[in-house]
Design an enzyme around this catalytic site. Structure first.
Site, PDB file in Angstrom:
ATOM      1  CB  ALA A 100      -1.000   0.269   1.166  1.00 28.11           C
ATOM      2  CE  LYS A 101       5.446   0.539  -3.642  1.00 29.66           C
ATOM      3  NZ  LYS A 101       5.025  -0.434  -4.370  1.00 29.66           N
ATOM      4  NE  ARG A 102      -3.274   3.670   2.221  1.00 27.23           N
ATOM      5  CZ  ARG A 102      -3.597   2.930   0.713  1.00 27.23           C
ATOM      6  NH1 ARG A 102      -2.681   3.080   0.347  1.00 27.23           N
ATOM      7  NH2 ARG A 102      -5.148   3.010   0.944  1.00 27.23           N
TER       8      ARG A 102
END
Length: 287
Positions: A100-102
């Site tokens: 998700a690379k939040r």
């Protein structure tokens, strides 16, 4: 089984890769792949694609990485497909890394942490990818919550896209941004190292970054955490690349392959066989 405070992600990952090999198999239902399987690029096609991957990988691959964006594009119904897949994989004993690379700050980062790592999250994976480029410490809510719930995080450190160099290779006095991230991850894993265990704070380091690890003097072995290596297979990463990039840290590498493995679909048996053979080949290399 999802993470709990009694078992760390690092421990469960070691067990999973010992049983099934180091491959991190991607589930990337982007338009080209979905349509190459003869499916329509809509919610029905997304569902059939994902269910096929789950049937092929569940219980046969140590860790699977669904790319959240390809589910989010279909709105809440697409996210529900991801949630069902996450539960099914975990019930079969396969770990799930939600890509998700939040990355954010303050209460917003805390909310992302609760969504992907919290004990009351709807369908949390066993780990999530995070972006540290608002400062590594901006990830503190996720780092602390992951430790509490027995989950893991993979922090972007050195990616293979050309645009990444302007940030990751930038220097702060005598230290590059990438080096500061590597050192911060190592500090998070120090306690696990003292116990002789793999830490639960991993890094994302592209398999095709060439000599950048040496140029930036990154000590990846000292991280004592899992190192996700995207770029193997269809993206051009080779066994020589893995050796050049990771060196002494090879035992902690999770080679990630999506397109090359998924190209064996839509037949479930062919897809499972491709994942197994890829994982076996990677295990031989990393030893």
């Amino acid at each position: 089984m999802s993470g709990t405070s009694e078992t760390t992600f690092g421990r469960r990952l070691r067990a999973a890769t010992a049983a099934h090999g180091p491959l991190c198999a991607g589930i990337d239902p982007h338009r080209t792949l979905v349509e190459s399987w003869g499916l329509s690029y809509d919610l029905e096609g997304l569902t059939r694609f994902t269910e096929t991957c789950v049937e092929a990988f569940a219980g046969h691959v140590g860790i699977v990485k669904p790319q959240s964006a390809f589910f989010e594009v279909f709105g809440s119904a697409g996210v529900a497909v991801l949630e069902r897949a996450t539960r099914a994989l975990q019930e079969a004993g396969t770990l799930v890394l939600v890509d998700a690379k939040r990355g954010d700050i303050g209460s917003t980062m805390a909310a992302y942490a609760e969504a992907f790592l919290g004990k009351d999250a709807v369908a949390p994976g066993d780990a999530v990818t995070l972006s540290p480029y608002l400062g590594f410490e901006s990830l503190r809510p996720a780092l602390d919550l992951a430790a509490q719930t027995g989950r893991g995080v993979f922090v972007l450190a050195l990616t293979s896209n050309p645009e990444g160099r302007s940030v990751q290779h930038a220097r702060l006095r005598d230290t590059s941004v990438a080096e500061s991230i590597v050192r911060s991850a190592a500090a998070e894993n120090a306690a696990a190292g003292e116990r002789g265990e793999l830490g639960s704070v991993g890094l994302v380091v592209g398999a095709t970054v060439g000599t950048a690890v040496q140029e930036l003097q990154l000590d990846l072995a000292a991280v004592n955490g899992p190192l996700l290596a995207p770029g193997v297979g269809a993206q051009g990463g080779t066994s020589d690349d893995l050796r050049r990039v990771f060196g002494d840290a090879l035992p902690n590498v999770l080679p990630a392959s999506s397109r090359e493995v998924l190209s064996a679909g839509p037949d479930v048996s062919a897809l499972r066989d491709r994942a197994r053979s890829t994982s076996q080949a990677m295990a031989g290399l990393l030893r």
